[in-house]
Design an enzyme around this catalytic site. Structure first.
Site, PDB file in Angstrom:
ATOM      1  N   HIS A 168      33.395 -72.773 -31.554  1.00  0.00           N
ATOM      2  CA  HIS A 168      33.573 -71.340 -31.777  1.00  0.00           C
ATOM      3  C   HIS A 168      32.979 -70.495 -30.658  1.00  0.00           C
ATOM      4  O   HIS A 168      33.034 -69.277 -30.702  1.00  0.00           O
ATOM      5  CB  HIS A 168      32.907 -70.914 -33.091  1.00  0.00           C
ATOM      6  CG  HIS A 168      33.585 -71.434 -34.319  1.00  0.00           C
ATOM      7  ND1 HIS A 168      34.501 -70.692 -35.027  1.00  0.00           N
ATOM      8  CD2 HIS A 168      33.504 -72.617 -34.954  1.00  0.00           C
ATOM      9  CE1 HIS A 168      34.936 -71.402 -36.057  1.00  0.00           C
ATOM     10  NE2 HIS A 168      34.339 -72.578 -36.044  1.00  0.00           N
TER      11      HIS A 168
ATOM     12  N   LYS B 164      32.569 -55.296 -39.133  1.00  0.00           N
ATOM     13  CA  LYS B 164      32.242 -56.634 -38.622  1.00  0.00           C
ATOM     14  C   LYS B 164      30.759 -56.635 -38.272  1.00  0.00           C
ATOM     15  O   LYS B 164      30.122 -55.578 -38.276  1.00  0.00           O
ATOM     16  CB  LYS B 164      33.092 -56.995 -37.406  1.00  0.00           C
ATOM     17  CG  LYS B 164      33.230 -55.867 -36.374  1.00  0.00           C
ATOM     18  CD  LYS B 164      34.229 -56.223 -35.272  1.00  0.00           C
ATOM     19  CE  LYS B 164      35.659 -55.935 -35.619  1.00  0.00           C
ATOM     20  NZ  LYS B 164      36.531 -57.085 -35.482  1.00  0.00           N
ATOM     21  N   ARG B 165      30.207 -57.795 -37.966  1.00  0.00           N
ATOM     22  CA  ARG B 165      28.831 -57.855 -37.501  1.00  0.00           C
ATOM     23  C   ARG B 165      28.614 -56.830 -36.398  1.00  0.00           C
ATOM     24  O   ARG B 165      29.504 -56.634 -35.571  1.00  0.00           O
ATOM     25  CB  ARG B 165      28.549 -59.236 -36.922  1.00  0.00           C
ATOM     26  CG  ARG B 165      27.620 -60.061 -37.724  1.00  0.00           C
ATOM     27  CD  ARG B 165      27.488 -61.486 -37.178  1.00  0.00           C
ATOM     28  NE  ARG B 165      28.591 -61.952 -36.376  1.00  0.00           N
ATOM     29  CZ  ARG B 165      28.461 -62.435 -35.136  1.00  0.00           C
ATOM     30  NH1 ARG B 165      27.277 -62.495 -34.559  1.00  0.00           N
ATOM     31  NH2 ARG B 165      29.504 -62.899 -34.469  1.00  0.00           N
TER      32      ARG B 165
ATOM     33  N   LYS C  63      31.043 -56.640 -29.601  1.00  0.00           N
ATOM     34  CA  LYS C  63      32.100 -56.127 -30.477  1.00  0.00           C
ATOM     35  C   LYS C  63      32.324 -54.622 -30.273  1.00  0.00           C
ATOM     36  O   LYS C  63      33.283 -54.050 -30.769  1.00  0.00           O
ATOM     37  CB  LYS C  63      31.786 -56.439 -31.937  1.00  0.00           C
ATOM     38  CG  LYS C  63      31.854 -57.942 -32.251  1.00  0.00           C
ATOM     39  CD  LYS C  63      31.695 -58.209 -33.732  1.00  0.00           C
ATOM     40  CE  LYS C  63      31.697 -59.678 -34.101  1.00  0.00           C
ATOM     41  NZ  LYS C  63      33.031 -60.191 -34.481  1.00  0.00           N
TER      42      LYS C  63
ATOM     43  N   THR D  20      38.777 -63.036 -37.170  1.00  0.00           N
ATOM     44  CA  THR D  20      39.731 -63.254 -38.259  1.00  0.00           C
ATOM     45  C   THR D  20      39.983 -61.995 -39.069  1.00  0.00           C
ATOM     46  O   THR D  20      40.952 -61.929 -39.814  1.00  0.00           O
ATOM     47  CB  THR D  20      39.237 -64.351 -39.209  1.00  0.00           C
ATOM     48  OG1 THR D  20      37.885 -64.057 -39.560  1.00  0.00           O
ATOM     49  CG2 THR D  20      39.331 -65.717 -38.582  1.00  0.00           C
TER      50      THR D  20
ATOM     51  N   LYS E 293      43.329 -60.217 -41.582  1.00  0.00           N
ATOM     52  CA  LYS E 293      43.294 -59.646 -42.931  1.00  0.00           C
ATOM     53  C   LYS E 293      43.873 -58.236 -42.913  1.00  0.00           C
ATOM     54  O   LYS E 293      44.635 -57.849 -43.799  1.00  0.00           O
ATOM     55  CB  LYS E 293      41.853 -59.587 -43.449  1.00  0.00           C
ATOM     56  CG  LYS E 293      41.113 -60.913 -43.446  1.00  0.00           C
ATOM     57  CD  LYS E 293      39.601 -60.680 -43.656  1.00  0.00           C
ATOM     58  CE  LYS E 293      38.792 -61.914 -43.324  1.00  0.00           C
ATOM     59  NZ  LYS E 293      37.354 -61.642 -43.195  1.00  0.00           N
TER      60      LYS E 293
HETATM   61  C1  PLP Z   1      36.511 -61.727 -42.161  1.00  0.00           C
HETATM   62  C2  PLP Z   1      35.075 -61.442 -42.264  1.00  0.00           C
HETATM   63  C3  PLP Z   1      34.257 -61.516 -41.138  1.00  0.00           C
HETATM   64  C4  PLP Z   1      34.800 -61.789 -39.757  1.00  0.00           C
HETATM   65  O1  PLP Z   1      35.104 -60.543 -39.158  1.00  0.00           O
HETATM   66  P1  PLP Z   1      35.474 -60.400 -37.616  1.00  0.00           P
HETATM   67  O2  PLP Z   1      35.935 -58.991 -37.494  1.00  0.00           O
HETATM   68  O3  PLP Z   1      36.550 -61.365 -37.369  1.00  0.00           O
HETATM   69  O4  PLP Z   1      34.242 -60.659 -36.852  1.00  0.00           O
HETATM   70  C5  PLP Z   1      32.902 -61.250 -41.281  1.00  0.00           C
HETATM   71  N1  PLP Z   1      32.383 -60.928 -42.481  1.00  0.00           N
HETATM   72  C6  PLP Z   1      33.146 -60.820 -43.580  1.00  0.00           C
HETATM   73  C7  PLP Z   1      32.510 -60.433 -44.858  1.00  0.00           C
HETATM   74  C8  PLP Z   1      34.512 -61.084 -43.520  1.00  0.00           C
HETATM   75  O5  PLP Z   1      35.255 -60.997 -44.627  1.00  0.00           O
END
Ligand code: PLP
Length: 884
Positions: free
Chosen positions: A368, A560-561, A566, A671, A675
């Site tokens: 990763h 996201k984090r 980011k 990911t 979504k």
């Molecule tokens: C999908 C998801 C992530 C990953 O998010 P990215 O934008 O791809 O970094 C992190 N935390 C939660 C709770 C998620 O559902």
């Protein structure tokens, strides 16, 4: 086993799923499991009783499935991950069982609202980010597609911390997710393994042969906690086995005998510490002894479990790879291979060469990491202390490996230094990813661009040595949780317009929506569904923050984090720019502004000061803007605390626009963009990770991309470093208003310094002008509803590839070489549900489980599933190669 036990029937545990039976099970659990009075049960109690009733249905299937795999001697995959970001389980279980209607009706009869009971459940936050969520989506897909699989991980007592925001600042609180019990797990005191640490190794002679013996100093027990993972509309139910640390009795007894009761009890709590808390999956755990012990604890228990099950087959250990394969989610579980090697050599007496063949054939590795500097490594000093025997074996593997390198590239010291498993810097380290590549038969990246970077930048020498080992499998997410459960409005609409519910099992069917994306009535219903979701989110924002936002505004989301790469900072800098621009406008000009609600959520690692000050800045900016009467609904800024799976499920369906704006070449996948696209949110992103493939599938004109491309990043970086990059005046203006203190007196100097004086490593100043421009295009597009709605529908239509079902099928065919093994059994889908989906078949009134089952519709779904595996993909193959 007393065989007369088989003849005892359990009336209350037969798998009845009709409304009346559900009511009975519920009351049974209220009275006997919770020992409460029926008339005196609160929402939490009702949730627990309901969850137990659902769990009973799962356990039945789960036992049958395991027995079926065993009887058929099928090859299985063990998925090893230090994280499983599961979220809630109740709705997922009920939906996967196909019983949401029946459960809803039963609860209504008893005076409860099913959705309110869903809300009672605590998130299982046993993960930090996308890597952990990936593992959870993969479990759902493996179960749904009937693959014989096991998930393995750790049962942390404290999951990802609970985030609170006070005066704009992040505070971390322990997340004790087990507070109200965990109805989904089964404690397996019958499945327990000893795990050893520390001590010394001695060379001894056994039967005239030298033999390395390990005398460990600490022994801790790993106890299994099993969680059933139901597949969607299949009888198959998989197992997620999470290990929990427990002190070992005999070890303690030695100490009791020495008369030191209290230090012995001190050791007890020490043992339990191993699975107490999840370390964040980034550099902040670096070098922590407890984290290394966690990793070894997880893999040692897992390997012992795999061997125990394998031995039941009575086959020779050299056949192990024919029945078991092991997938490692990142390099964290790499010691699993070394542990297996150790047991085969030291305990089973196999030769090194034979044992080594077994592990290479069994193990595969998903990487990763993008930047070399982020690759996992462990100090040798620590490894030698905690796992001395494993360190020997690693040296031995490295010795044989370097001979291969020497043979391929004679006298090339550079190659030897780069590729060695041991890093010979002043402090010496074990490079876990190098080790993983050497001992695995396959290593894959998680998007096409990431896999390409692995071949050219991260592991170029390994690629030259073993090109056949390198694969690319693009991640995916499960459409069950992220569409069907999170977005019922839109899911029903899709079923109606595709005239089948089977897209939930074959997401490629979504592409048919593209044909209809111009149809006015679809567009109207589509935007209405989005609007309902936006109202729900607006309600949540008001409840949480006391802030009113208008669902008429464009909902612009980045969740996201929080991390420099980011670039939430780029987003908030643009928001400030937008704010000052609006403020300088005349009333006439303001009428043309697209009103926006900019929504953020995300956690920063507790010791990541810069990320925490980005959170502070976002919150400070939101206070100023949201209280500016002069601005009103033209701009609102929202930071929702405690980002987690269940929060994502509320936010994602409500997004008009979502941002994925990492510096190109820094995000392996990402990911969440998948979504969002599935939920009809338009993507604003950089050409990084998953966005490259998403924009290809959705169509470049239907997503908004901008910014430096990955191949240009190095030259731009050096231009910035050398002060050769002319900084945009609007960008500089924003930095000065922050500096001036317009957004609070917090010391933002370190943050600003990270952008100035040639320090702008993530190229915010470089990408800012293009970002402003693309934001203007977005405002313009939002003003034309049929254009916007069309893009939204096309986002969903183009997201079929990003189902984790597709990813798992690729893993199964290309790496694991396993086949589905379907345990037949009654699938309960209520006729009402199917007819509400517009699937009208002949109701032959087959009384399975007390309620009529629409057999024709079910068979139709089952047929689609069959197609899923062969004929349907033929037409897709012409469109895009899956690389199968
Ligand atoms: C999908 C998801 C992530 C990953 O998010 P990215 O934008 O791809 O970094 C992190 N935390 C939660 C709770 C998620 O559902």
């Amino acid at each position: 086993m007393h065989h007369w036990l088989r003849h005892i029937s359990l009336p209350s545990y037969s798998p009845d799923t009709d409304v009346k039976s559900i009511e009975k099970f519920f009351v049974h659990h209220v009275e006997y499991t919770l020992a409460r009075y029926r008339g005196n049960i609160n929402q939490m109690g009702a949730y627990r009783a309901l969850a137990m009733s659902v769990r009973d249905r799962l356990i039945e299937r789960w036992k049958d499935t395991q027995l079926y795999f065993k009887k058929n001697g099928v090859k299985r995959v063990a998925y090893l991950s230090m994280e499983y970001l599961i979220g809630r389980s109740l709705q997922n279980a009920i939906v996967n069982l196909g019983l949401e209607e029946n459960f809803s009706a039963a609860m209504k009869n008893l005076g409860y609202v099913l959705e309110d009971l869903y809300e009672q459940e605590a998130d299982a936050g046993l993960g930090y980010s996308g890597l952990g969520r990936l593992a959870a989506c993969f479990m759902d897909s493996m179960a749904t597609m009937d693959y014989p699989a096991w998930g393995y991980g750790l049962r942390y007592k404290y999951g990802m911390f609970y985030q609170k925001i006070k005066n704009g600042c992040q505070f971390e609180y322990p997340d004790y997710w087990l507070e109200n019990g965990n109805p989904w797990e089964v404690e397996r005191l019958d499945i327990m393994y000893p795990i050893h640490f520390y001590g010394t190794c001695k060379m001894e002679m056994v039967d005239g042969k030298p033999h390395m013996a390990w005398y460990p100093q600490q022994k801790i027990l790993a106890v299994a906690y099993d969680t059933p993972i139901p597949g969607y509309l299949t009888y198959n139910t998989l197992n997620l086995r999470l290990w929990s640390a427990q002190p070992s009795k005999e070890f303690d007894l030695d100490q009791f005998n020495s008369g030191d009761l209290y230090s012995s009890l001190g050791d007890r709590s020490h043992a339990e510490r191993i699975t107490a808390v999840l370390y964040p999956n980034d550099s902040s755990f670096e070098g922590k002894e407890l984290r290394l012990k966690q990793q070894y604890f997880m893999v040692s228990a897992t390997v012992q479990d795999l061997l125990r099950r394998f031995r039941e087959s009575k086959r020779q250990l050299t056949d192990f790879p024919e029945l078991v394969c092991v997938q490692m989610n990142d390099s964290h579980p790499t010691l699993a291979a070394i542990e297996l090697l150790r047991i085969l050599i030291d305990v089973e007496g196999m030769s090194y060469d034979e044992s080594y063949k077994v592990i290479c054939k069994s193990f595969s590795f998903t990487n990763h990491v993008v930047a070399r500097s982020n690759l996992e490594k462990w100090s040798i000093e620590l490894m030698e202390k905690v796992l001395p025997r494993h360190m020997h074996l690693i040296y031995e593997i490295n010795h044989h490996f370097l001979q291969q390198v020497e043979k391929k590239w004679p006298n090339d010291q550079g190659k030897l230094t780069h590729m060695s498993i041991i890093e010979e810097s002043p402090e010496r380290y074990v490079r876990m990813a190098n080790l993983a590549i050497v001992i695995c038969h396959s290593v894959n990246g998680v998007t096409e661009i990431h896999s390409e970077m692995m071949r050219t930048e991260v592991f170029p020498d390994f690629f030259k040595l073993w090109p056949e080992r390198f694969l690319s499998i693009t991640n995916g997410v499960t459409p069950r949780r992220w569409m069907l459960e999170a977005n019922r409005e839109m899911s029903d609409l899709i079923t109606k317009w595709l005239r089948t519910p089977s897209w939930t099992l074959n997401l490629d069917l979504l592409s048919d929506l593209a044909r209809q994306s111009d149809v006015g009535s679809l567009q109207k219903q589509w935007s209405l569904a989005k609007h309902i979701n936006k109202e729900r989110l607006a309600g949540y924002i008001e409840k949480t923050l006391g802030l009113k936002v208008s669902p008429e505004s464009l909902f612009d989301v980045q969740i996201k984090r929080v991390h420099q790469y980011k670039r939430q900072l780029l987003n908030i800098i643009y928001v400030i720019h937008r704010y000052t621009t609006i403020k300088s406008m005349t009333i006439e000009e303001r009428r043309k502004v697209t009103p926006r609600v900019v929504i953020f959520a995300g956690k920063a690692a507790a010791n990541y000061a810069i990320a925490k000050s980005i959170i502070q800045l976002i919150n400070n900016v939101s206070v100023v803007i949201n209280n500016d009467k002069n601005i009103g609904d033209l701009l609102k800024v929202v930071f929702l605390p405690n980002y987690c799976v269940s929060l994502a499920e509320i936010i994602i369906p409500a997004a008009d626009l979502s941002q994925h704006i990492s510096t190109a070449g820094t995000e392996a996948c990402g990911t969440s963009a998948m979504k969002f696209a599935m939920n009809g949110s338009i993507i604003l992103g950089t050409m990084d990770g998953s966005i490259v493939e998403l924009s290809k599938e959705i169509g470049e004109t239907n997503v908004f991309t901008f910014g430096t491309r990955a191949y240009d990043v190095p030259s731009r970086r050096s231009a910035v470093r050398n002060g050769e990059w002319g900084v945009d005046s609007r960008f500089e203006a924003v930095l000065s208003v922050i500096e001036r203190g317009d957004f609070g007196s917090h010391d933002f100097a370190p943050l600003l310094n990270s952008l100035r004086y040639g320090n702008d490593y993530y190229l915010l100043s470089v990408d800012f002008p293009a970002y402003v421009e693309v934001q203007d295009n977005i405002d313009a597009a939002y003003k034309i509803p049929n254009l916007w709605n069309k893009k939204s529908i096309l986002s969903t239509a183009g997201s079929g590839k990003f189902s984790s079902d597709r990813s798992i099928k690729q893993y199964a065919n290309q790496i694991w070489k396993i086949k589905p093994a379907r345990r037949s059994g009654p699938i309960s889908v209520s006729a009402e549900r199917l007819s509400s989906l517009g699937v009208i078949g002949e109701n032959v009134g087959n009384m399975v489980s007390g309620s009529p089952i629409n057999v024709v519709s079910l068979e139709r779904l089952a047929r689609e599933r069959g197609n899923n595996d062969n004929s349907h993909s033929a037409s897709l193959r012409s469109q895009r190669p899956l690389g199968e």
